[in-house]
Structures are given as structure tokens and as C-alpha cells.
Design a protein around this motif. Structure first.
Motif, PDB file in Angstrom:
ATOM      1  N   ARG A 168      70.232  63.752  67.167  1.00 53.73           N
ATOM      2  CA  ARG A 168      69.882  65.141  66.862  1.00 53.73           C
ATOM      3  C   ARG A 168      69.272  65.250  65.481  1.00 53.73           C
ATOM      4  NH1 ARG A 168      74.817  67.686  66.267  1.00 53.73           N
ATOM      5  NH2 ARG A 168      73.544  69.460  65.567  1.00 53.73           N
ATOM      6  N   ALA A 169      69.848  64.518  64.526  1.00 61.65           N
ATOM      7  CA  ALA A 169      69.327  64.571  63.156  1.00 61.65           C
ATOM      8  C   ALA A 169      67.882  64.086  63.108  1.00 61.65           C
ATOM      9  CB  ALA A 169      70.207  63.734  62.234  1.00 61.65           C
ATOM     10  N   ILE A 170      67.596  62.976  63.759  1.00 67.65           N
ATOM     11  CA  ILE A 170      66.246  62.433  63.764  1.00 67.65           C
ATOM     12  C   ILE A 170      65.287  63.371  64.497  1.00 67.65           C
ATOM     13  CG2 ILE A 170      64.801  60.524  64.576  1.00 67.65           C
ATOM     14  CD1 ILE A 170      67.353  58.738  64.244  1.00 67.65           C
ATOM     15  N   ALA A 171      65.758  63.912  65.632  1.00 66.80           N
ATOM     16  CA  ALA A 171      64.907  64.798  66.428  1.00 66.80           C
ATOM     17  C   ALA A 171      64.614  66.117  65.723  1.00 66.80           C
ATOM     18  CB  ALA A 171      65.565  65.073  67.780  1.00 66.80           C
ATOM     19  N   SER A 172      65.468  66.502  64.755  1.00 67.53           N
ATOM     20  CA  SER A 172      65.225  67.751  64.031  1.00 67.53           C
ATOM     21  C   SER A 172      64.005  67.660  63.134  1.00 67.53           C
ATOM     22  CB  SER A 172      66.454  68.129  63.201  1.00 67.53           C
ATOM     23  OG  SER A 172      66.619  67.265  62.090  1.00 67.53           O
ATOM     24  N   GLY A 173      63.530  66.442  62.897  1.00 66.52           N
ATOM     25  CA  GLY A 173      62.314  66.244  62.124  1.00 66.52           C
ATOM     26  C   GLY A 173      62.573  65.591  60.787  1.00 66.52           C
ATOM     27  N   THR A 174      61.575  64.883  60.308  1.00 64.01           N
ATOM     28  CA  THR A 174      61.649  64.241  59.000  1.00 64.01           C
ATOM     29  C   THR A 174      60.755  64.991  58.025  1.00 64.01           C
ATOM     30  OG1 THR A 174      59.883  62.692  59.621  1.00 64.01           O
ATOM     31  CG2 THR A 174      62.166  61.973  59.969  1.00 64.01           C
ATOM     32  N   PRO A 175      61.065  64.932  56.733  1.00 63.86           N
ATOM     33  CA  PRO A 175      62.132  64.161  56.087  1.00 63.86           C
ATOM     34  C   PRO A 175      63.507  64.737  56.399  1.00 63.86           C
ATOM     35  CG  PRO A 175      61.080  65.584  54.484  1.00 63.86           C
ATOM     36  CD  PRO A 175      60.273  65.699  55.736  1.00 63.86           C
ATOM     37  N   VAL A 176      64.503  63.848  56.443  1.00 62.27           N
ATOM     38  CA  VAL A 176      65.870  64.240  56.723  1.00 62.27           C
ATOM     39  C   VAL A 176      66.807  63.329  55.945  1.00 62.27           C
ATOM     40  CG1 VAL A 176      66.111  62.724  58.749  1.00 62.27           C
ATOM     41  CG2 VAL A 176      67.503  64.822  58.586  1.00 62.27           C
ATOM     42  N   MET A 177      67.966  63.852  55.597  1.00 60.61           N
ATOM     43  CA  MET A 177      69.008  63.063  54.950  1.00 60.61           C
ATOM     44  C   MET A 177      70.171  62.947  55.923  1.00 60.61           C
ATOM     45  SD  MET A 177      70.538  63.786  51.157  1.00 60.61           S
ATOM     46  CE  MET A 177      71.864  62.856  50.399  1.00 60.61           C
ATOM     47  N   ILE A 178      70.744  61.771  56.051  1.00 59.14           N
ATOM     48  CA  ILE A 178      71.781  61.501  57.047  1.00 59.14           C
ATOM     49  C   ILE A 178      73.028  60.975  56.347  1.00 59.14           C
ATOM     50  CG2 ILE A 178      72.406  60.060  59.023  1.00 59.14           C
ATOM     51  CD1 ILE A 178      69.445  60.108  59.837  1.00 59.14           C
ATOM     52  N   GLU A 179      74.161  61.617  56.620  1.00 56.41           N
ATOM     53  CA  GLU A 179      75.429  61.212  56.009  1.00 56.41           C
ATOM     54  C   GLU A 179      76.210  60.297  56.937  1.00 56.41           C
ATOM     55  OE1 GLU A 179      79.575  63.079  54.168  1.00 56.41           O
ATOM     56  OE2 GLU A 179      78.119  64.404  55.122  1.00 56.41           O
ATOM     57  N   GLU A 180      76.608  59.160  56.405  1.00 56.36           N
ATOM     58  CA  GLU A 180      77.498  58.246  57.118  1.00 56.36           C
ATOM     59  C   GLU A 180      78.716  57.988  56.229  1.00 56.36           C
ATOM     60  OE1 GLU A 180      76.936  57.508  60.146  1.00 56.36           O
ATOM     61  OE2 GLU A 180      74.812  57.994  60.334  1.00 56.36           O
ATOM     62  N   ASP A 181      79.902  58.335  56.724  1.00 55.36           N
ATOM     63  CA  ASP A 181      81.143  58.070  55.994  1.00 55.36           C
ATOM     64  C   ASP A 181      81.591  56.644  56.273  1.00 55.36           C
ATOM     65  OD1 ASP A 181      80.971  60.716  55.341  1.00 55.36           O
ATOM     66  OD2 ASP A 181      82.780  61.348  56.386  1.00 55.36           O
ATOM     67  N   LEU A 182      81.961  55.924  55.230  1.00 53.08           N
ATOM     68  CA  LEU A 182      82.377  54.529  55.387  1.00 53.08           C
ATOM     69  C   LEU A 182      83.799  54.335  54.887  1.00 53.08           C
ATOM     70  CD1 LEU A 182      79.260  52.491  54.152  1.00 53.08           C
ATOM     71  CD2 LEU A 182      79.846  53.146  56.494  1.00 53.08           C
ATOM     72  N   ALA A 183      84.611  53.655  55.676  1.00 53.10           N
ATOM     73  CA  ALA A 183      85.969  53.296  55.261  1.00 53.10           C
ATOM     74  C   ALA A 183      86.169  51.798  55.488  1.00 53.10           C
ATOM     75  CB  ALA A 183      87.000  54.102  56.040  1.00 53.10           C
ATOM     76  N   TRP A 184      86.745  51.132  54.504  1.00 52.62           N
ATOM     77  CA  TRP A 184      87.016  49.694  54.578  1.00 52.62           C
ATOM     78  C   TRP A 184      88.431  49.519  55.123  1.00 52.62           C
ATOM     79  CZ3 TRP A 184      84.020  45.549  54.275  1.00 52.62           C
ATOM     80  CH2 TRP A 184      84.580  44.301  54.055  1.00 52.62           C
ATOM     81  N   ILE A 185      88.528  48.914  56.306  1.00 46.22           N
ATOM     82  CA  ILE A 185      89.810  48.801  56.999  1.00 46.22           C
ATOM     83  C   ILE A 185      89.957  47.378  57.520  1.00 46.22           C
ATOM     84  CG2 ILE A 185      91.256  49.711  58.867  1.00 46.22           C
ATOM     85  CD1 ILE A 185      89.313  52.180  58.837  1.00 46.22           C
ATOM     86  N   ASN A 186      90.984  46.683  57.052  1.00 47.24           N
ATOM     87  CA  ASN A 186      91.287  45.333  57.533  1.00 47.24           C
ATOM     88  C   ASN A 186      90.068  44.408  57.480  1.00 47.24           C
ATOM     89  OD1 ASN A 186      93.942  46.137  58.115  1.00 47.24           O
ATOM     90  ND2 ASN A 186      93.354  46.853  60.160  1.00 47.24           N
ATOM     91  N   GLY A 187      89.343  44.473  56.367  1.00 49.95           N
ATOM     92  CA  GLY A 187      88.233  43.560  56.169  1.00 49.95           C
ATOM     93  C   GLY A 187      86.942  43.964  56.847  1.00 49.95           C
ATOM     94  N   HIS A 188      86.839  45.189  57.342  1.00 46.51           N
ATOM     95  CA  HIS A 188      85.624  45.658  58.007  1.00 46.51           C
ATOM     96  C   HIS A 188      85.274  47.060  57.518  1.00 46.51           C
ATOM     97  CE1 HIS A 188      85.610  42.335  60.920  1.00 46.51           C
ATOM     98  NE2 HIS A 188      86.931  42.502  60.987  1.00 46.51           N
ATOM     99  N   SER A 189      83.979  47.334  57.493  1.00 52.16           N
ATOM    100  CA  SER A 189      83.486  48.659  57.116  1.00 52.16           C
ATOM    101  C   SER A 189      83.150  49.433  58.380  1.00 52.16           C
ATOM    102  CB  SER A 189      82.237  48.528  56.234  1.00 52.16           C
ATOM    103  OG  SER A 189      81.741  49.803  55.882  1.00 52.16           O
ATOM    104  N   TYR A 190      83.833  50.562  58.575  1.00 55.55           N
ATOM    105  CA  TYR A 190      83.614  51.396  59.753  1.00 55.55           C
ATOM    106  C   TYR A 190      83.029  52.742  59.346  1.00 55.55           C
ATOM    107  CZ  TYR A 190      86.627  48.118  62.277  1.00 55.55           C
ATOM    108  OH  TYR A 190      87.167  46.990  62.840  1.00 55.55           O
ATOM    109  N   ILE A 191      82.178  53.278  60.215  1.00 55.29           N
ATOM    110  CA  ILE A 191      81.695  54.642  60.050  1.00 55.29           C
ATOM    111  C   ILE A 191      82.731  55.556  60.686  1.00 55.29           C
ATOM    112  CG2 ILE A 191      79.881  56.299  60.580  1.00 55.29           C
ATOM    113  CD1 ILE A 191      77.917  53.985  60.772  1.00 55.29           C
ATOM    114  N   VAL A 192      83.520  56.199  59.837  1.00 56.35           N
ATOM    115  CA  VAL A 192      84.640  57.012  60.310  1.00 56.35           C
ATOM    116  C   VAL A 192      85.013  57.970  59.200  1.00 56.35           C
ATOM    117  CG1 VAL A 192      86.364  55.339  59.523  1.00 56.35           C
ATOM    118  CG2 VAL A 192      86.928  56.874  61.403  1.00 56.35           C
ATOM    119  N   HIS A 193      85.536  59.130  59.561  1.00 49.01           N
ATOM    120  CA  HIS A 193      85.822  60.166  58.570  1.00 49.01           C
ATOM    121  C   HIS A 193      86.923  59.746  57.609  1.00 49.01           C
ATOM    122  CE1 HIS A 193      86.774  64.352  57.142  1.00 49.01           C
ATOM    123  NE2 HIS A 193      85.464  64.363  57.113  1.00 49.01           N
ATOM    124  N   GLY A 194      87.822  58.904  58.047  1.00 48.13           N
ATOM    125  CA  GLY A 194      88.880  58.396  57.187  1.00 48.13           C
ATOM    126  C   GLY A 194      89.602  57.277  57.900  1.00 48.13           C
TER     127      GLY A 194
END
Length: 334
Positions: free
Chosen positions: A53-79
Motif C-alpha cells: 500500500r505504501a509503495i502504491a500510494s506513490g513516490t517519494p515515500v518514507m517507510i517505517e520498519e521497526d526492528l528488534a534484536w531477539i535471540n541473535g536475529h533482527s526481526y521487523i516487529v513492534h516489540g
């Protein structure tokens, strides 16, 4: 008191004059307003279309990705709470989704509109290994990135070398992002990730939550920071409660006083050299809710549109919302 006033005023006038004299680019403060697609990632398997949806809304666009480091891995997750190995990552979700856009931009070569995608990495925890992982991952995507050469003078912004993507993070008190994304870059090397003004400790007096929120509208901007933008610190994300009492969830009537405060904030930040962003302005009913947060909800399109419009007219650079398409239309219309 009078001498301090004139000193601060002179600083802002001189800084503004320098900005006006410098060549204007897409990331010159005040040059354009872009949508920040808030939390543009799946929520435990639901709402997987957010980045599409973000990409389809048109560019330029800014996209937020939340990152959490859990057990040696980086996940895109709110917490970290309730995270699972099935949650997406930058490698499995963000970069594959954005790859066709980047490759097409490189083929087109229309650098006048770059960056067309700005990635905001909201890093929820930053042990050294998490930031090392991000740096190593970015090695694969150097051809996409907007960068700046690191010089011997950190206070002087180097001209950007534009790629179709730019990456921003938010700096907070006592975190180590600057060390990994700027300090450790050798002189003459490329800065690939750009930070914010250093965000102060939230609610240091430990007021009740609503009392703290209500207090922000009266805080002079110079009391928040006098830190000028530099070669690393290039943007400033502002809580809407600084604009009007109560913020989104407890807002009052929108009027001339609030418009004046909004313009004051944008002018002050631009005077220090920052791209100015505001988060997060939504309007949705319970039936329309797609995993969004009530604390950002004005509850009515008639309430949020005048605020969007005022921010666009004030030349805010970044406006965060969960309703990407609706705000994008407002920006294009104005």
C-alpha cells in the motif's frame, strides 16, 4: 535576557540565509513533503499488504520498519514481546519488496527526484551486534543508497550523493547508533545512515501521562534543543502534542493559535538545518481499524485534514500516518 534573544535570533537568521544560499535538493529542508508510512509491516501475520500500500500510494515515500534484536536475529516487529521466528526481517520482507522499485529507478536514472524511498529504521533495541548486522546487510545494497562523504568537520554537512533510497534512524540519549553509523566511518568514507537530533529523555519529571502530554505544547523549541543539524544528524521527528494540547487522542479545536505553533516549530527546525517530521496523524473508526493505535487517532476526517493541510502549507518535510493513500492524495492536491 535581551542579549540571549538577539543571539538566538541572529543564529536562526544566519542559518536560514546559509540554507537559502545552498543549492536546493529534494532533501533541502522545506523542499517537499512526503508520507511516512507508519509501521509498514505485517502484524503477526495480519495486514501483510502495508508495504505494498505504501509503495502504491506513490513516490517519494518514507517507510517505517521497526526492528528488534531477539535471540541473535533482527526481526521487523513492534516489540520483542510475543515475537516469533515467523516474523519478517529486512532480508525476507523489506528488501525483496522494494527491489523492483529500486531497480526501475536505477534504470530510469531520474536522480532529480531521488531518494524516492526513505527507509526509517525504528530500532527498538541496539546492542552492538544488532547495529553490526544492519551495517553488514547494507553492504549488499550500496548501489541503492544516498550517502555523504565523511570529512574532518562533523559540523559541516557534506553534499549528498543521491541514490534512490535514503536511510534514517532516530538518536536518543545514551544510545550507540551514532558510533556505528557515523563515528566508526573512516574519514573520506561514506555515511550511509543518517540520524536525528538527539531526542531528550521523555517525561523526566515523571508526571502522569496526560499531564505530561498536555505540558508539551507550552515548551519553547529552544528549550528542546539548540543542536544544529550536521553531517550525521539531519532530521527531527516531533510528537504532535508539541503542536496542540493533548496531541491526537485528546485534541481540542484546531485554530489560528495551533497553526501558528505548527509554523513556529517547522521554522525553528528548518533554521537549525533539519528535515522536520510529525507523527502520527490518523482518522479512523473502529470498523476501519487495521491494527492501528488509538493514541494517534483524531477519529474524523474533518479533524485530521485541516491538520494535514496546515503541515503541508508549513512545508513540513515528513508526515506520518497509517492511512498512506489518503494523505498522499492530500499532498499531491496541494
Amino acid at each position: 535576557m535581551m542579549s540571549r534573544f538577539f543571539t538566538a535570533t541572529t543564529l536562526l537568521i544566519c542559518t536560514s540565509a546559509i540554507l537559502l544560499a545552498a543549492p536546493k535538493t529534494t532533501v533541502t529542508p522545506g523542499a517537499r513533503t512526503v508520507v511516512l508510512a507508519h509501521n509498514a509491516y505485517p502484524d503477526h501475520g495480519k495486514y501483510a499488504d502495508r508495504i505494498d500500500r505504501a509503495i502504491a500510494s506513490g513516490t517519494p515515500v518514507m517507510i517505517e520498519e521497526d526492528l528488534a534484536w531477539i535471540n541473535g536475529h533482527s526481526y521487523i516487529v513492534h516489540g520483542a514481546k510475543n515475537a516469533s521466528p515467523d516474523d519478517p526481517t529486512l532480508e525476507t520482507y523489506f528488501f525483496p519488496k522494494i527491489k523492483p522499485v529500486m531497480e526501475q529507478a536505477l534504470r530510469d536514472g531520474n536522480k532529480g527526484n531521488w531518494p524516492i524511498v526513505t527507509l526509517y529504521l525504528d530500532i527498538k533495541n541496539d546492542p552492538p551486534e544488532h547495529l553490526q548486522y544492519i551495517n553488514h546487510l547494507l553492504d549488499q545494497y550500496n548501489a541503492w543508497l544516498t550517502t555523504a562523504p565523511k570529512t574532518g568537520d562533523p559540523g559541516q554537512q557534506s553534499p549528498l550523493k543521491f541514490g534512490p533510497m535514503m536511510i534514517l534512524v532516530e538518536d536518543k540519549q545514551n544510545d550507540i547508533k551514532q558510533r556505528f553509523f557515523y563515528d566508526d566511518v573512516p574519514a573520506g568514507g561514506s555515511i550511509r545512515v543518517f540520524g536525528s537530533y538527539t531526542k531528550p529523555v521523555e517525561n523526566p519529571a515523571h508526571l502522569p501521562k496526560l499531564d505530561f502530554i498536555n505540558s508539551l505544547v507550552a515548551v519553547p523549541m529552544s528549550q528542546i534543543t539548540t543542536q544544529k543539524a550536521d553531517n550525521y544528524h539531519r532530521w527531527w521527528g516531533v510528537d504532535w502534542a508539541y503542536v496542540e494540547k493533548g496531541g491526537e487522542e485528546h485534541h481540542g479545536v484546531w485554530g489560528k493559535e495551533q497553526v501558528a505553533r505548527l509554523n513556529e516549530i517547522v521554522r525553528y527546525g528548518h533554521g537549525l538545518g533539519y528535515l522536520m517530521g510529525f507523527y502520527c496523524l490518523d482518522d479512523f473508526t473502529a470498523a476501519e481499524n487495521q491494527g492501528w493505535e488509538d493514541e494517534y487517532n483524531f477519529g474524523s476526517i474533518s479533524d485530521v485534514v485541516p491538520r494535514w493541510t496546515a503541515a503541508i502549507h508549513a512545508h513540513a518535510d515528513i508526515l506520518s500516518t497509517d492511512q498512506y493513500e489518503v494523505l498522499a492524495k492530500q499532498i499531491r492536491a496541494r
